[in-house]
Write an enzyme that holds these catalytic residues in place. Structure first.
Site, mmCIF file in Angstrom:
data_model
loop_
_atom_site.group_PDB
_atom_site.id
_atom_site.type_symbol
_atom_site.label_atom_id
_atom_site.label_comp_id
_atom_site.label_asym_id
_atom_site.label_seq_id
_atom_site.Cartn_x
_atom_site.Cartn_y
_atom_site.Cartn_z
ATOM 1 N N LYS A 80 -3.102 -18.196 -6.220
ATOM 2 C CA LYS A 80 -1.352 -16.897 -6.642
ATOM 3 C C LYS A 80 -1.437 -16.409 -5.038
ATOM 4 C CE LYS A 80 -3.117 -13.717 -8.731
ATOM 5 N NZ LYS A 80 -2.394 -11.974 -7.686
ATOM 6 N N ASN A 81 -2.694 -15.986 -4.699
ATOM 7 C CA ASN A 81 -2.434 -14.909 -3.810
ATOM 8 C C ASN A 81 -2.161 -15.087 -2.236
ATOM 9 O OD1 ASN A 81 -3.214 -12.941 -5.440
ATOM 10 N ND2 ASN A 81 -5.212 -12.627 -4.833
ATOM 11 N N ARG A 85 -4.600 1.630 -4.448
ATOM 12 C CA ARG A 85 -3.474 1.263 -4.118
ATOM 13 C C ARG A 85 -2.946 1.656 -3.619
ATOM 14 N NH1 ARG A 85 -3.196 -4.082 -7.306
ATOM 15 N NH2 ARG A 85 -4.058 -5.501 -5.435
ATOM 16 N N PRO A 86 -2.681 2.633 -2.974
ATOM 17 C CA PRO A 86 -1.399 3.060 -1.863
ATOM 18 C C PRO A 86 -0.633 2.188 -0.501
ATOM 19 C CG PRO A 86 -3.929 3.972 -0.254
ATOM 20 C CD PRO A 86 -4.096 2.934 -2.042
ATOM 21 N N VAL A 87 0.562 2.250 -0.365
ATOM 22 C CA VAL A 87 0.488 1.801 0.710
ATOM 23 C C VAL A 87 0.442 2.347 2.203
ATOM 24 C CG1 VAL A 87 2.527 0.114 -0.905
ATOM 25 C CG2 VAL A 87 3.136 2.395 -0.147
ATOM 26 N N ASP A 88 0.337 3.314 2.147
ATOM 27 C CA ASP A 88 0.765 3.811 3.176
ATOM 28 C C ASP A 88 0.463 2.984 4.783
ATOM 29 O OD1 ASP A 88 -2.647 3.593 3.159
ATOM 30 O OD2 ASP A 88 -3.212 4.935 4.188
ATOM 31 N N LEU A 89 -0.684 2.366 5.045
ATOM 32 C CA LEU A 89 -0.885 1.166 5.779
ATOM 33 C C LEU A 89 0.089 0.146 6.419
ATOM 34 C CD1 LEU A 89 -4.596 0.738 5.490
ATOM 35 C CD2 LEU A 89 -3.670 1.948 6.874
ATOM 36 N N ILE A 105 -14.055 -2.438 -2.074
ATOM 37 C CA ILE A 105 -12.378 -2.788 -2.082
ATOM 38 C C ILE A 105 -11.785 -1.552 -2.352
ATOM 39 C CG2 ILE A 105 -11.086 -4.276 -1.451
ATOM 40 C CD1 ILE A 105 -13.381 -4.929 0.298
ATOM 41 N N CYS A 109 -2.221 1.110 -10.301
ATOM 42 C CA CYS A 109 -3.271 0.634 -11.461
ATOM 43 C C CYS A 109 -4.296 0.346 -11.848
ATOM 44 C CB CYS A 109 -2.096 -1.256 -10.445
ATOM 45 S SG CYS A 109 -3.535 -2.022 -9.306
ATOM 46 N N ARG A 159 2.361 -5.364 -7.778
ATOM 47 C CA ARG A 159 2.573 -4.857 -6.745
ATOM 48 C C ARG A 159 2.702 -5.406 -5.547
ATOM 49 N NH1 ARG A 159 -0.122 -0.407 -5.379
ATOM 50 N NH2 ARG A 159 -0.254 -1.222 -3.483
ATOM 51 N N ARG A 167 -0.819 -14.184 -15.612
ATOM 52 C CA ARG A 167 -0.725 -14.453 -14.800
ATOM 53 C C ARG A 167 -1.378 -14.505 -12.927
ATOM 54 N NH1 ARG A 167 -1.299 -8.151 -13.150
ATOM 55 N NH2 ARG A 167 -0.938 -9.423 -10.939
HETATM 56 N N1 EPU Z 1 -5.102 -0.030 1.140
HETATM 57 C C1 EPU Z 1 -5.073 1.023 1.408
HETATM 58 N N2 EPU Z 1 -3.408 1.324 2.053
HETATM 59 C C2 EPU Z 1 -2.302 0.403 2.188
HETATM 60 C C3 EPU Z 1 -3.197 -0.689 1.761
HETATM 61 C C4 EPU Z 1 -4.388 -1.052 1.361
HETATM 62 O O1 EPU Z 1 -5.163 2.216 1.606
HETATM 63 O O2 EPU Z 1 -1.687 0.819 2.523
HETATM 64 C C5 EPU Z 1 -6.608 0.101 0.347
HETATM 65 C C6 EPU Z 1 -7.236 -0.651 -0.600
HETATM 66 O O3 EPU Z 1 -6.181 0.651 -1.623
HETATM 67 C C7 EPU Z 1 -7.818 -1.170 -0.880
HETATM 68 C C8 EPU Z 1 -7.938 -1.206 0.939
HETATM 69 O O4 EPU Z 1 -7.800 -1.270 1.569
HETATM 70 O O5 EPU Z 1 -8.682 -0.280 -1.248
HETATM 71 C C9 EPU Z 1 -7.609 -2.995 0.219
HETATM 72 O O6 EPU Z 1 -6.513 -3.568 -0.261
HETATM 73 P P1 EPU Z 1 -5.533 -4.900 0.644
HETATM 74 O O7 EPU Z 1 -4.619 -4.032 0.980
HETATM 75 O O8 EPU Z 1 -6.280 -5.846 1.175
HETATM 76 O O9 EPU Z 1 -5.506 -5.257 -1.889
HETATM 77 P P2 EPU Z 1 -3.443 -5.646 -1.694
HETATM 78 O O10 EPU Z 1 -2.993 -6.906 -0.743
HETATM 79 O O11 EPU Z 1 -2.661 -5.685 -2.468
HETATM 80 C C10 EPU Z 1 -4.727 -8.416 -2.426
HETATM 81 C C11 EPU Z 1 -4.598 -9.456 -3.365
HETATM 82 C C12 EPU Z 1 -5.626 -8.774 -4.300
HETATM 83 C C13 EPU Z 1 -7.408 -8.319 -3.879
HETATM 84 C C14 EPU Z 1 -7.170 -7.716 -2.278
HETATM 85 C C15 EPU Z 1 -8.403 -7.547 -1.345
HETATM 86 C C16 EPU Z 1 -3.041 -10.708 -4.137
HETATM 87 C C17 EPU Z 1 -1.534 -10.316 -5.135
HETATM 88 N N3 EPU Z 1 -3.820 -9.650 -4.051
HETATM 89 O O12 EPU Z 1 -4.349 -7.025 -2.906
HETATM 90 O O13 EPU Z 1 -5.619 -9.524 -5.342
HETATM 91 O O14 EPU Z 1 -7.986 -8.214 -4.602
HETATM 92 O O15 EPU Z 1 -5.762 -8.261 -1.570
HETATM 93 O O16 EPU Z 1 -9.225 -8.935 -1.301
HETATM 94 O O17 EPU Z 1 -2.895 -10.812 -2.550
HETATM 95 C C18 EPU Z 1 -6.380 -9.914 -8.317
HETATM 96 O O18 EPU Z 1 -5.563 -11.242 -7.555
HETATM 97 O O19 EPU Z 1 -6.564 -9.901 -9.388
HETATM 98 C C19 EPU Z 1 -5.580 -8.841 -7.375
HETATM 99 C C20 EPU Z 1 -6.201 -8.246 -7.443
#
Ligand code: EPU
Length: 430
Positions: free
Chosen positions: A22-23, A131-135, A338, A126, A102, A408
């Site tokens: 999925k991811n 889960r912010p998007v600042d980065l 995480i 969620c 997301r 999902r």
């Molecule tokens: N984070 C920030 N700012 C940002 C982005 C992330 O602070 O702008 C933080 C997050 O809050 C978290 C950490 O960085 O604490 C890591 O988040 P990451 O960005 O790696 O997560 P993601 O890309 O949103 C993907 C997977 C998740 C998986 C994580 C970690 C997909 C669609 N989602 O999420 O999968 O847990 O990487 O490996 O690829 C799931 O499949 O159940 C799932 C939640």
């Protein structure tokens, strides 16, 4: 709403085909926005998130088709899909779609890279944390975009196109790294990414982008270099197997005992998890067709676990491993590093008789000799499947509510388990 009924106590025997990840599938599908040509993806799992993303991409103008069945295809074979974004007709991703998933926020990068503008709803919180998007926004700004937030929407503009830049992530982010890859491959000049995520799904996206004509070096390491090109072309790419699905079934076999081959699983994508399962008492070996997991006779041993970015133990397997530890002979500590709030399964596992206490980011699990079936529900897909694992070893009947979470992320879960001897069925909702 559908529910799943499980009567625990059977060991698992047989073969479980592992679906496409999925991811990996989601960012690969989103990458189709980068080119007017057709992106063909093989081994795409049949999941609710994939169907939702097809709708979201359709809103931007992406044509979608799926191949019919081919001679020799089994029911479990992944789909081959074609995505063509000849013209981007709409650069806005609205709240009602983005809030459902997301990962759809990631469309911001290819929309901006290809058209110079994107308006995408903030995804909001969620069930597993804020889960912010600042980065992700940091990436777009580093590549020269003007980014504003207004009325819950991120409005990003790069009228004269994106420019290569330097990005240094202060923490590992999978979505941030996907964003950097997709934005930088059409930017003018070279982009250097430091602190990149090394997850296999990042490597898969980079491999597909490279087939489309992108110039990327270092994917799978913390430093990635992307040399921008003016356009990307067509490609054909097979989605890599789902290491989280494979790890989930490996936990299930360790839990129930038995002997199962996870067909198509790639051990090198899940080595930390497999090593921990071996410590917990399962036998794990690579075979020509995948990974074989067995546990015969011996009980489950307690093992401490801490989640970490790849190649560490994945947060997406934390709940499943906790389910396994509920039956271990002793105490284990499971630390989530995480996401700040990924323990909702604790209370539901307790309904089945698990003994778990929380201390900050650590769950302390006291293994019990017996679990008892009960009605349960969960708020995200990994938590839901941890309840399925516990239920497979619980005495009596468990009803797992809110099955849409499972749909999902797990293709034909009840069929894959039932084919290996579990008593599990889907009860259609009224
Ligand atoms: N984070 C920030 N700012 C940002 C982005 C992330 O602070 O702008 C933080 C997050 O809050 C978290 C950490 O960085 O604490 C890591 O988040 P990451 O960005 O790696 O997560 P993601 O890309 O949103 C993907 C997977 C998740 C998986 C994580 C970690 C997909 C669609 N989602 O999420 O999968 O847990 O990487 O490996 O690829 C799931 O499949 O159940 C799932 C939640």
């Amino acid at each position: 709403m559908d529910r799943i009924r499980i009567v625990g106590g059977n060991s698992l025997q047989g073969t479980i085909p592992i679906s496409g990840a999925k991811n990996a599938a989601l960012p690969l599908m989103i990458a189709s926005l980068l080119t007017p040509k057709t992106l063909t993806l093989e081994n795409v799992p049949r999941l609710a998130d994939v169907s939702l993303l097809v709708r979201i991409l359709g809103n931007h103008g992406v044509d979608y088709s799926v191949d019919g069945k081919r001679v020799g295809d089994t029911q479990m074979a992944g789909n081959t899909i074609h995505l063509s974004a000849a013209d981007i007709v709409d650069t806005t991703a609205p709240y009602d779609l983005v809030s459902k998933m997301r990962a759809s926020f990631w469309v911001i990068a290819p929309l901006l890279a290809r058209t110079g503008k994107a308006t995408v709803s903030l995804p909001g919180g969620c069930a597993i944390g804020t889960r912010p998007v600042d980065l992700l926004l940091m990436v777009l700004k580093a590549l020269g975009a003007k980014v504003e937030i207004d009325s819950g929407y991120v409005i990003a503009e790069a009228g004269r196109g994106l420019r290569g830049g330097e990005i240094e992530f202060p923490k590992v982010t999978v979505g941030g790294t996907h964003t950097a890859l997709m934005a930088a491959c059409l930017a003018e000049g070279t982009t250097l990414v430091r602190g990149a995520a090394c997850e296999p799904e990042v490597v898969d996206l980079a491999a597909c982008l490279t087939k489309m004509g992108a110039r990327i070096r270092g994917a799978g390491t913390p430093t990635i270099e992307i040399e921008g090109v003016t356009s990307l072309g067509p490609a054909r790419h097979a989605v890599l197997p789902d290491r989280i699905e494979a790890g989930t079934y490996a936990c299930a076999v360790a839990m129930t005992g038995g002997d199962v081959v996870l067909e198509g699983a790639r051990p090198e994508l899940m080595q930390t998890g497999l090593d921990l399962l071996a410590k917990a008492g399962a036998q794990v070996s690579s075979t020509n067709s995948g990974v074989r997991v067995t546990r015969n006779g011996a009980g489950i041993l307690p093992v401490d676990v801490e989640t970490a970015p790849f190649p560490g133990f994945p947060t997406d397997l934390q709940a499943q491993f906790m389910a396994l530890m509920t039956r271990a002979a002793g105490r284990s500590r499971i630390t989530e590093t995480i996401f700040e709030n990924r323990f909702m399964h604790v209370q539901e596992l307790a309904r089945l008789g698990a003994q778990i206490s929380l201390e900050g980011d650590t769950a302390i699990v006291e293994g019990v000799a017996r679990l008892r079936g009960a009605p349960v529900m969960a708020t995200d897909l990994r938590a839901s499947v941890s309840l399925v694992i516990a239920a497979l070893a619980a005495e009596g009947e468990t009803i797992v509510n809110r099955v849409y979470h499972l749909d999902r992320g797990f293709e034909r879960l009840e069929q894959k388990l039932a084919d290996c001897g579990a008593t599990v069925e889907r009860l259609a909702g009224s």
